[in-house]
Design a protein around this motif. Sequence first.
Motif, PDB file in Angstrom:
ATOM      1  N   TRP A 225       0.838  -1.205   0.000  1.00  0.00           N
ATOM      2  CA  TRP A 225       0.000   0.000   0.000  1.00  0.00           C
ATOM      3  C   TRP A 225       0.873   1.255   0.000  1.00  0.00           C
ATOM      4  CZ3 TRP A 225      -1.045   3.998   3.615  1.00  0.00           C
ATOM      5  CH2 TRP A 225      -2.099   4.825   3.239  1.00  0.00           C
ATOM      6  N   ASN A 229       0.742   4.105  -2.678  1.00  0.00           N
ATOM      7  CA  ASN A 229       0.533   5.492  -2.271  1.00  0.00           C
ATOM      8  C   ASN A 229       1.617   6.403  -2.840  1.00  0.00           C
ATOM      9  OD1 ASN A 229      -0.795   7.563  -0.692  1.00  0.00           O
ATOM     10  ND2 ASN A 229       1.026   7.514   0.613  1.00  0.00           N
ATOM     11  N   GLY A 344     -15.076   0.343   5.772  1.00  0.00           N
ATOM     12  CA  GLY A 344     -14.129   1.257   5.150  1.00  0.00           C
ATOM     13  C   GLY A 344     -14.194   1.231   3.629  1.00  0.00           C
ATOM     14  N   ARG A 355     -20.224   8.645   2.520  1.00  0.00           N
ATOM     15  CA  ARG A 355     -18.906   9.236   2.741  1.00  0.00           C
ATOM     16  C   ARG A 355     -17.993   9.122   1.524  1.00  0.00           C
ATOM     17  NH1 ARG A 355     -18.303   7.138   8.948  1.00  0.00           N
ATOM     18  NH2 ARG A 355     -18.563   9.132   9.949  1.00  0.00           N
ATOM     19  N   CYS A 362     -11.721  15.627  -0.686  1.00  0.00           N
ATOM     20  CA  CYS A 362     -10.373  15.710  -0.104  1.00  0.00           C
ATOM     21  C   CYS A 362      -9.332  15.876  -1.197  1.00  0.00           C
ATOM     22  CB  CYS A 362     -10.060  14.417   0.644  1.00  0.00           C
ATOM     23  SG  CYS A 362     -10.345  14.522   2.375  1.00  0.00           S
TER      24      CYS A 362
ATOM     25  N   SER B 248     -14.496  15.486   5.267  1.00  0.00           N
ATOM     26  CA  SER B 248     -13.282  14.868   4.717  1.00  0.00           C
ATOM     27  C   SER B 248     -13.137  13.418   5.156  1.00  0.00           C
ATOM     28  CB  SER B 248     -12.045  15.641   5.164  1.00  0.00           C
ATOM     29  OG  SER B 248     -12.093  16.953   4.664  1.00  0.00           O
ATOM     30  N   CYS B 249     -14.065  12.942   5.959  1.00  0.00           N
ATOM     31  CA  CYS B 249     -13.948  11.587   6.520  1.00  0.00           C
ATOM     32  C   CYS B 249     -14.463  10.560   5.522  1.00  0.00           C
ATOM     33  CB  CYS B 249     -14.748  11.511   7.817  1.00  0.00           C
ATOM     34  SG  CYS B 249     -14.918   9.835   8.441  1.00  0.00           S
ATOM     35  N   ILE B 250     -13.629   9.561   5.225  1.00  0.00           N
ATOM     36  CA  ILE B 250     -14.068   8.533   4.287  1.00  0.00           C
ATOM     37  C   ILE B 250     -14.611   7.304   5.028  1.00  0.00           C
ATOM     38  CG2 ILE B 250     -12.673   9.235   2.326  1.00  0.00           C
ATOM     39  CD1 ILE B 250     -10.666   7.017   3.255  1.00  0.00           C
ATOM     40  N   GLY B 251     -14.620   7.374   6.355  1.00  0.00           N
ATOM     41  CA  GLY B 251     -15.279   6.327   7.137  1.00  0.00           C
ATOM     42  C   GLY B 251     -14.525   5.012   7.212  1.00  0.00           C
ATOM     43  N   CYS B 252     -13.199   5.027   7.181  1.00  0.00           N
ATOM     44  CA  CYS B 252     -12.460   3.759   7.207  1.00  0.00           C
ATOM     45  C   CYS B 252     -12.488   3.110   8.586  1.00  0.00           C
ATOM     46  CB  CYS B 252     -11.019   3.971   6.774  1.00  0.00           C
ATOM     47  SG  CYS B 252     -10.031   4.855   7.989  1.00  0.00           S
ATOM     48  N   ASN B 254     -10.452   3.603  11.117  1.00  0.00           N
ATOM     49  CA  ASN B 254      -9.162   3.470  11.808  1.00  0.00           C
ATOM     50  C   ASN B 254      -9.173   4.178  13.162  1.00  0.00           C
ATOM     51  OD1 ASN B 254      -8.015   1.921   9.852  1.00  0.00           O
ATOM     52  ND2 ASN B 254      -6.561   3.454   9.117  1.00  0.00           N
ATOM     53  N   ALA B 289      -3.643   7.617  12.830  1.00  0.00           N
ATOM     54  CA  ALA B 289      -4.092   6.478  12.016  1.00  0.00           C
ATOM     55  C   ALA B 289      -5.025   6.886  10.885  1.00  0.00           C
ATOM     56  CB  ALA B 289      -4.780   5.454  12.907  1.00  0.00           C
ATOM     57  N   PRO B 291      -6.235   8.069   7.471  1.00  0.00           N
ATOM     58  CA  PRO B 291      -5.619   8.204   6.151  1.00  0.00           C
ATOM     59  C   PRO B 291      -6.245   9.305   5.294  1.00  0.00           C
ATOM     60  CG  PRO B 291      -7.115   6.352   6.150  1.00  0.00           C
ATOM     61  CD  PRO B 291      -7.251   7.010   7.486  1.00  0.00           C
ATOM     62  N   SER B 292      -7.084  10.118   5.900  1.00  0.00           N
ATOM     63  CA  SER B 292      -7.671  11.208   5.116  1.00  0.00           C
ATOM     64  C   SER B 292      -6.896  12.488   5.407  1.00  0.00           C
ATOM     65  CB  SER B 292      -9.136  11.390   5.498  1.00  0.00           C
ATOM     66  OG  SER B 292      -9.583  12.617   5.010  1.00  0.00           O
ATOM     67  N   ASP B 293      -6.642  13.263   4.366  1.00  0.00           N
ATOM     68  CA  ASP B 293      -5.703  14.374   4.512  1.00  0.00           C
ATOM     69  C   ASP B 293      -6.184  15.523   5.396  1.00  0.00           C
ATOM     70  OD1 ASP B 293      -3.547  13.397   3.264  1.00  0.00           O
ATOM     71  OD2 ASP B 293      -4.058  14.141   1.282  1.00  0.00           O
ATOM     72  N   PHE B 294      -7.458  15.621   5.652  1.00  0.00           N
ATOM     73  CA  PHE B 294      -7.907  16.771   6.425  1.00  0.00           C
ATOM     74  C   PHE B 294      -8.802  16.403   7.603  1.00  0.00           C
ATOM     75  CE2 PHE B 294      -7.405  17.872   1.965  1.00  0.00           C
ATOM     76  CZ  PHE B 294      -6.487  18.902   2.044  1.00  0.00           C
ATOM     77  N   ARG B 310      -2.555  10.994   4.671  1.00  0.00           N
ATOM     78  CA  ARG B 310      -2.331   9.671   4.105  1.00  0.00           C
ATOM     79  C   ARG B 310      -0.846   9.324   4.109  1.00  0.00           C
ATOM     80  NH1 ARG B 310      -4.941   8.011  -1.565  1.00  0.00           N
ATOM     81  NH2 ARG B 310      -3.782   9.799  -2.281  1.00  0.00           N
ATOM     82  N   ASP B 311      -0.025  10.328   3.822  1.00  0.00           N
ATOM     83  CA  ASP B 311       1.415  10.074   3.794  1.00  0.00           C
ATOM     84  C   ASP B 311       1.942   9.693   5.175  1.00  0.00           C
ATOM     85  OD1 ASP B 311       1.446  10.554   1.160  1.00  0.00           O
ATOM     86  OD2 ASP B 311       2.165  12.619   1.307  1.00  0.00           O
ATOM     87  N   VAL B 313       0.283   8.152   7.491  1.00  0.00           N
ATOM     88  CA  VAL B 313      -0.130   6.767   7.744  1.00  0.00           C
ATOM     89  C   VAL B 313       0.793   5.802   7.003  1.00  0.00           C
ATOM     90  CG1 VAL B 313      -1.991   5.097   7.460  1.00  0.00           C
ATOM     91  CG2 VAL B 313      -2.513   7.410   8.162  1.00  0.00           C
ATOM     92  N   ALA B 314       1.137   6.178   5.761  1.00  0.00           N
ATOM     93  CA  ALA B 314       2.027   5.314   4.978  1.00  0.00           C
ATOM     94  C   ALA B 314       3.388   5.182   5.666  1.00  0.00           C
ATOM     95  CB  ALA B 314       2.198   5.873   3.572  1.00  0.00           C
TER      96      ALA B 314
END
Lengths: 434, 322
Positions: A225, A229, A344, A355, A362, B248-252, B254, B289, B291-294, B310-311, B313-314
């Motif tokens: 990943w 990325n 997710g 979402r 973003c 900005s939340c993608i709901g992962c 984490n 944790a 991974p969303s940028d904002f 995200r970076d 987290v990577a």
Amino acid sequence: MNLNLNLKMNLEDKEIGIPTERTLKILKKASERAKAEVEKNLKSLAEREDYSPQFDYFMKLCGGEQTPEAIERRTGRSAARLLCIQAPIELIHAAGFHPYKIASGSQAMTSLAAHGLPALMCPMIRAVIGAVLESGPGSGTSPVTSPWILPTTCDWVAKFPEMLRSFGVENRIHWMELPHLKDGDAGQARWLEEVFGLKKFLETSGAKIGRKSLADSVRIYDDAWRALNRLAKMRREERIANVWFMLIAGSFFLDSPERWTEAALSIAPSSAPPSGPGRARVFLAGSPIFFPNFKLLHLLEDTGITVAADDLCSGERVFPGAVACKDTSEFGIISALAQRYHQGCLCPTFIDNDRRVNGILCEKRTAGLRGVVFHVLKGCHPYDLESLGIERILKERGLRFLRIETDYASEDSQNLRTRLEAYRRTFGGERDEL
Amino acid sequence: MRGIRAMRAIKVWKIRSLVQHAGFIVMMYGGRFGVHLGSAIPCFACPFVPGCGGYCYLMGLQGYIGFGMSAVAAGGVGLLAALGWFALFAMLVALLGKLWCGWVCPFGLIQDWLSALRRAFGVRERTIPRNTARRLTRVKYLLLSGIVVIPPLATAGILHEDFYLPFCNICPGKSILPLFAGEARYLALNLDNRVTLGFSIALLAITGVMLVGMFFRDRFFCVFCPFLALIHLLKPITLLGLTKEPESCIGCGNCRRVCPMAIEAVYKERVSRDVQGDACLDCASCVEACPSDFALSINFSKLRLFRSSRDYVAELKGKFGR
């Protein structure tokens, strides 16, 4: 090509198991066409100005043989075949299998599976059925050693084995019932059960999934990943063309993740891109795009539209990655995986998927995007339906939205080109130098 | 913003661990090298530790600098002193908020050690059922009211005089923290009278339950800690805190998975920017944790100290929630 198959080409051929002469002829022709299609696309990639030998590995993977047997030879593991990214690949990997998402972008393969199937149908599933028929998975050892692991995502996936059966092909299938409401406790509890069910199924092969092997697999895919990325970041900065990014992402399941990661990390960024106002930097959303059907990607590039990010399950979302997990016990890792792959996931097959649009917004800020191209594969209903709501929200946020509905056929190329050019002009400014 | 980007190479969990250990040394052993930070420390700087580096404000609040009868008995001066100490406490909270809990508290660090031990053994973390958890959140407010109400009653002679310092008498910090300074006497039964015996039996029982709880569940004691209640009541003046950009939340999920307090509200919030609940420790694990940028950030007033990306987290390479 394996023609020794348990195949009934269409409903008229009553003698199951003995391919008729006509059947063989059709197969041979389709196979040749598919090969020519792949070669033509590889050749056009190799002739690009930004081609370099560093992409050879990925071109070879995408253009090479993709049967379970070939995957098994390459990875040294039994292949477990997937159609989606809902089954946690880390879990499958921890059991000693190589999780391998079958996807085909071959136009020739769709025509191979034309008989007896709905006219308006997901071309990806149709192409996969074609590829399965062509490679003959009904024979030899593959049904036993390489099971299909199918979460019930969209209707095409749910009915996929039935469609294969109508061609006389039986497969070993492990179903995972996917709760389509992902935010509620009931759905999450149900899915966790399914993931433990998958673990039990995988362990019938004799493998034992433990904390150690799980942690190792999570680490391996986390490394992958990170590499993905890195490439996504390079694409955002236009240091790698979108076409190459998609090719690399699309080859992810075709080799061992360690080898893929190593190759992906060795890709060097190209020189700095042109900059200036009026550039059409867009987000590519919607149905997945698989090699060799890069029609839309080439058209976007030709019309001066730069894809800086995407949320395709063949692109940046080719696997979820970044599974945060503080409870590193066996249960902790499995439940983290279950959650990451369920709540997710941004697939439109989920009902509470509100979402998804946040990811695009973003990227609008991170990558400075000005538009969204929404790709709908004809017959891919979930994406088709979800594009409606997304279009409204994105337009409210000032993004230019273009919905492209197409399939694997090349006949509509000119039509699409005209639409994309018109879309490109709405951004103003000069056309980018290519 | 640029500065934050440069900071990305530094792992927040590493800094946090460093600060926690430094906090532990100062709070536990500060007195031995001449450091004493006063009586208004907003974390478990336990006065029962010989040679400690400051006093937990909860102790003061019950006792000689509280607002109870002792302050009234001492006349206006006592009340003024109580107000002064409270002002100092409030200032420390206003500046650092719950960083005191997630980054400084020595008892918090001991809980993190136990969690690390559990992880090393590969033992599964236990969850508290949601309804039970909701009921348990009230306990800290109950304890806080006890801290405010019981000591004056003892001073006024309504309760036995040994009800003075009621919370300290049952606080597992009192039994566990002094052990690190070689002091084990608070584990013994106090046979002075029936009240002290009752308290010491209760303390032993609570210590036992907490030790087991803290091994199987991250930050188990924090669920009950009156400091979380008190600091949360001061939220309107607190400058430091956690915010979320729901759009900005993608709901992962984490954030929910790495939270030591198993907070769900940060994940679930879809409208408000304010996600600093009463259980949050400002440990920043969720921000790390995400991974969303904002989506998530720790802010000091308007200044963004650390934002999810995200970076980042990577680059964490799987080191989540340490």
